[in-house]
Design a protein around this motif. Structure first.
Motif, mmCIF file in Angstrom:
data_model
loop_
_atom_site.group_PDB
_atom_site.id
_atom_site.type_symbol
_atom_site.label_atom_id
_atom_site.label_comp_id
_atom_site.label_asym_id
_atom_site.label_seq_id
_atom_site.Cartn_x
_atom_site.Cartn_y
_atom_site.Cartn_z
ATOM 1 N N SER A 158 -68.337 17.598 29.721
ATOM 2 C CA SER A 158 -69.026 16.443 29.791
ATOM 3 C C SER A 158 -70.375 16.536 29.860
ATOM 4 C CB SER A 158 -68.568 15.901 31.298
ATOM 5 O OG SER A 158 -69.193 16.811 32.466
ATOM 6 N N ASN A 159 -71.213 17.535 30.089
ATOM 7 C CA ASN A 159 -72.478 17.903 29.623
ATOM 8 C C ASN A 159 -72.722 17.932 28.014
ATOM 9 O OD1 ASN A 159 -73.052 17.839 32.424
ATOM 10 N ND2 ASN A 159 -73.035 19.864 32.680
ATOM 11 N N ARG A 160 -71.905 17.783 27.344
ATOM 12 C CA ARG A 160 -72.459 17.908 25.847
ATOM 13 C C ARG A 160 -71.576 16.801 25.057
ATOM 14 N NH1 ARG A 160 -70.035 22.494 23.372
ATOM 15 N NH2 ARG A 160 -71.739 22.508 21.800
ATOM 16 N N ALA A 161 -71.867 15.586 25.646
ATOM 17 C CA ALA A 161 -71.527 14.448 24.833
ATOM 18 C C ALA A 161 -72.651 13.716 24.237
ATOM 19 C CB ALA A 161 -70.919 13.278 25.875
ATOM 20 N N TYR A 162 -72.372 13.458 23.022
ATOM 21 C CA TYR A 162 -73.887 12.967 22.248
ATOM 22 C C TYR A 162 -73.154 11.517 21.348
ATOM 23 C CZ TYR A 162 -74.646 17.878 22.585
ATOM 24 O OH TYR A 162 -74.998 18.980 23.019
ATOM 25 N N LEU A 163 -74.475 10.568 21.453
ATOM 26 C CA LEU A 163 -74.289 9.364 20.916
ATOM 27 C C LEU A 163 -75.159 9.251 19.643
ATOM 28 C CD1 LEU A 163 -73.205 6.355 21.543
ATOM 29 C CD2 LEU A 163 -75.321 5.993 22.866
ATOM 30 N N MET A 164 -74.586 8.813 18.694
ATOM 31 C CA MET A 164 -75.432 8.266 17.451
ATOM 32 C C MET A 164 -74.547 7.102 17.014
ATOM 33 S SD MET A 164 -74.089 11.608 15.441
ATOM 34 C CE MET A 164 -72.538 12.091 15.195
ATOM 35 N N GLY A 165 -75.148 6.145 16.059
ATOM 36 C CA GLY A 165 -75.058 5.254 15.604
ATOM 37 C C GLY A 165 -75.784 4.911 14.153
ATOM 38 N N TYR A 166 -75.116 3.941 13.176
ATOM 39 C CA TYR A 166 -75.962 3.735 11.811
ATOM 40 C C TYR A 166 -75.749 2.262 11.696
ATOM 41 C CZ TYR A 166 -77.856 4.597 7.292
ATOM 42 O OH TYR A 166 -78.534 5.037 6.285
ATOM 43 N N SER A 167 -76.774 1.503 11.367
ATOM 44 C CA SER A 167 -76.912 0.167 10.996
ATOM 45 C C SER A 167 -76.567 -0.633 12.290
ATOM 46 C CB SER A 167 -76.125 -0.270 9.836
ATOM 47 O OG SER A 167 -76.283 -1.369 9.349
ATOM 48 N N ALA A 168 -75.780 -1.469 12.259
ATOM 49 C CA ALA A 168 -75.587 -2.273 13.418
ATOM 50 C C ALA A 168 -74.908 -1.279 14.813
ATOM 51 C CB ALA A 168 -74.385 -3.367 13.210
ATOM 52 N N GLY A 169 -74.539 -0.073 14.117
ATOM 53 C CA GLY A 169 -74.123 0.952 15.364
ATOM 54 C C GLY A 169 -75.401 1.649 15.861
ATOM 55 N N GLY A 170 -76.572 1.630 15.051
ATOM 56 C CA GLY A 170 -77.828 1.974 15.450
ATOM 57 C C GLY A 170 -78.290 0.935 16.472
ATOM 58 N N ASP A 171 -78.072 -0.299 16.171
ATOM 59 C CA ASP A 171 -78.603 -1.395 17.064
ATOM 60 C C ASP A 171 -77.883 -0.952 18.329
ATOM 61 O OD1 ASP A 171 -79.428 -2.538 14.756
ATOM 62 O OD2 ASP A 171 -78.211 -4.521 15.119
ATOM 63 N N GLY A 172 -76.702 -0.480 18.312
ATOM 64 C CA GLY A 172 -76.046 -0.164 19.731
ATOM 65 C C GLY A 172 -76.581 1.061 20.358
ATOM 66 N N VAL A 173 -76.998 2.129 19.775
ATOM 67 C CA VAL A 173 -77.682 3.220 20.267
ATOM 68 C C VAL A 173 -78.941 2.734 20.873
ATOM 69 C CG1 VAL A 173 -78.758 5.391 19.730
ATOM 70 C CG2 VAL A 173 -76.711 4.620 18.704
ATOM 71 N N TRP A 174 -79.868 1.914 20.394
ATOM 72 C CA TRP A 174 -80.966 1.414 21.145
ATOM 73 C C TRP A 174 -80.570 0.680 22.446
ATOM 74 C CZ3 TRP A 174 -85.561 2.724 19.711
ATOM 75 C CH2 TRP A 174 -85.909 2.801 18.392
ATOM 76 N N GLN A 175 -79.438 0.129 22.372
ATOM 77 C CA GLN A 175 -79.013 -0.884 23.694
ATOM 78 C C GLN A 175 -78.337 0.242 24.736
ATOM 79 O OE1 GLN A 175 -79.889 -3.932 24.314
ATOM 80 N NE2 GLN A 175 -80.916 -4.096 22.259
ATOM 81 N N VAL A 176 -77.360 1.051 24.166
ATOM 82 C CA VAL A 176 -76.448 1.773 25.023
ATOM 83 C C VAL A 176 -77.181 2.874 25.537
ATOM 84 C CG1 VAL A 176 -74.286 3.163 25.198
ATOM 85 C CG2 VAL A 176 -74.224 0.790 23.970
ATOM 86 N N ALA A 177 -77.814 3.701 24.756
ATOM 87 C CA ALA A 177 -78.397 4.953 25.284
ATOM 88 C C ALA A 177 -79.234 4.915 26.522
ATOM 89 C CB ALA A 177 -79.182 5.445 24.064
ATOM 90 N N PRO A 178 -80.325 3.678 26.760
ATOM 91 C CA PRO A 178 -80.994 3.702 27.991
ATOM 92 C C PRO A 178 -80.262 3.210 29.009
ATOM 93 C CG PRO A 178 -81.934 2.600 26.127
ATOM 94 C CD PRO A 178 -80.851 2.886 25.559
ATOM 95 N N ARG A 179 -79.138 2.378 28.914
ATOM 96 C CA ARG A 179 -78.423 1.918 29.993
ATOM 97 C C ARG A 179 -77.392 3.050 30.529
ATOM 98 N NH1 ARG A 179 -76.737 -2.877 26.629
ATOM 99 N NH2 ARG A 179 -74.912 -2.240 26.404
ATOM 100 N N THR A 180 -77.035 4.083 29.582
ATOM 101 C CA THR A 180 -75.960 4.794 29.848
ATOM 102 C C THR A 180 -76.492 6.424 29.708
ATOM 103 O OG1 THR A 180 -75.021 4.823 27.974
ATOM 104 C CG2 THR A 180 -74.043 3.468 29.663
ATOM 105 N N ALA A 181 -77.744 6.548 29.975
ATOM 106 C CA ALA A 181 -78.576 7.875 29.736
ATOM 107 C C ALA A 181 -78.055 8.935 30.692
ATOM 108 C CB ALA A 181 -79.956 7.925 30.010
ATOM 109 N N ASP A 182 -77.267 8.618 31.544
ATOM 110 C CA ASP A 182 -76.765 9.697 32.558
ATOM 111 C C ASP A 182 -75.396 10.290 32.028
ATOM 112 O OD1 ASP A 182 -75.660 7.034 32.937
ATOM 113 O OD2 ASP A 182 -75.188 7.515 35.192
ATOM 114 N N ARG A 183 -74.893 9.695 31.210
ATOM 115 C CA ARG A 183 -73.577 10.177 30.373
ATOM 116 C C ARG A 183 -73.833 10.986 29.066
ATOM 117 N NH1 ARG A 183 -68.942 8.138 32.935
ATOM 118 N NH2 ARG A 183 -68.360 10.106 32.171
#
Length: 327
Positions: free
Chosen positions: A99-124
């Motif tokens: 659980s300490n090695r989960a990574y998030l990435m996304g391209y195009s609209a998936g990149g839109d999602g990373v901008w949003q989801v990463a700060p909200r769920t940085a603890d995961r």
């Protein structure tokens, strides 16, 4: 509770499907998890399948979730973050992910999602990378403890994506200069490249793999987004306070020795989850809220705290052994 079956996770009426691949499998419990986002609604299913094949991490399970809706605001809907959290929990329980090695990435609209989801769920997550996305209204302040990468084609001028990527890079530079212990980041804006970066953005994977999540950081900066949360790292606010929270509400926490200093909008009933990884529970703890002493004394380790912590998050690295509710 989420329901898990045949590469699908359902919470309420929303279902997240996922395609996946595995690379150079590590021992059970030590595997990494890579979550890659998909693209625009008009090509959702085609690009979802493309995303499954887009990146090849050196090791780990690579999961490409298909968003449950095709709406333009899909990253701003309340079901998104719980589905990501349930995806991590399922991979930990079933596929032996660390659980300490989960990574998030996304391209195009998936990149839109990373901008949003990463700060909200940085603890995961251990690290996140945004490829060719648009930030919209995303705040970067919650990224204090989450290494974050920006990848953009220098000629990707649609919606000013390239300009905004440069501006967000400068913002992270300023945040890190003001707080040298946080806001680890990298940014690569490739001169002359358009929206498709010819897979150069795969440089993100080895950079991200060098990071491991710390679920007990001694400094937290929690900023509520339009999707609000009741918990961030080892702070938790009551359900009613989370429901009433507004975008931009900010809480900060700093641990120095045995003192925990909390500042910002701190609702009555805020829970401080504790572990010996944060403070020495054999010694008294002092908690201040906006300069006022809210608690001073020892906090006992209890089985009830462990049980409740695990009931809220199936995350062994994040499990608390004590809890203190502030009045």
């Amino acid at each position: 509770m989420p329901r898990i079956a045949a590469r699908r996770i359902t919470i309420g009426v929303k279902t997240r499907k996922g395609g996946s691949r595995t690379f150079n499998d590590a021992p059970f419990g030590k595997r990494s998890l890579w979550i890659g986002g998909n693209t625009a609604p008009a090509a959702r299913d085609q690009q979802w399948h493309n995303q499954v094949r887009l990146y090849d991490p050196a090791e780990g399970s690579y999961l490409a979730p298909r968003a449950p809706t095709n709406r333009w605001n899909l990253w701003h809907e309340g079901h998104i973050d719980p589905l990501f959290a349930a995806s991590i929990d399922a991979q930990v329980a079933v596929n032996g992910v660390d659980s300490n090695r989960a990574y998030l990435m996304g391209y195009s609209a998936g990149g839109d999602g990373v901008w949003q989801v990463a700060p909200r769920t940085a603890d995961r997550f251990a690290a996140a990378a945004m490829m060719a996305g648009h930030p919209n209204d995303a705040s970067l302040i919650g990224l204090r403890n989450l290494p974050f990468a920006i990848f953009m084609g220098g000629a990707d001028a649609a919606y000013k994506r390239n300009t905004l990527a440069a501006e967000k890079t400068a913002e992270l530079d300023r945040l890190q200069a003001a707080d040298p212990g946080g806001y680890v980041h990298m940014s690569l804006i490739y001169p002359g490249l358009p929206h498709w970066m010819n897979r150069k953005d795969a440089e993100a994977l080895p950079w991200m793999a060098g990071s491991t999540r710390n679920p007990w950081p001694k400094r937290i900066v929690w900023v509520q987004d339009d999707v609000t949360h009741k918990r961030f790292y080892w702070l938790e606010i009551p359900d009613a306070a989370a429901a009433a929270a507004k975008q931009g509400d900010t809480m900060e926490a700093v641990v120095e020795g045995q003192t925990i200093a909390l500042t910002g909008l701190m609702p009555a009933g805020t829970m401080v989850w504790l572990s010996d990884r944060l403070v020495d529970l054999d010694r008294p703890v002092r908690v201040t809220v906006n300069g006022r002493v809210a608690y001073a004394g020892k906090v006992a380790r209890t089985a009830a705290a462990i049980d409740r912590s695990l009931a809220e998050r199936l995350d062994g690295a994040d499990v608390a052994t004590a809890a203190l509710q502030l009045q």
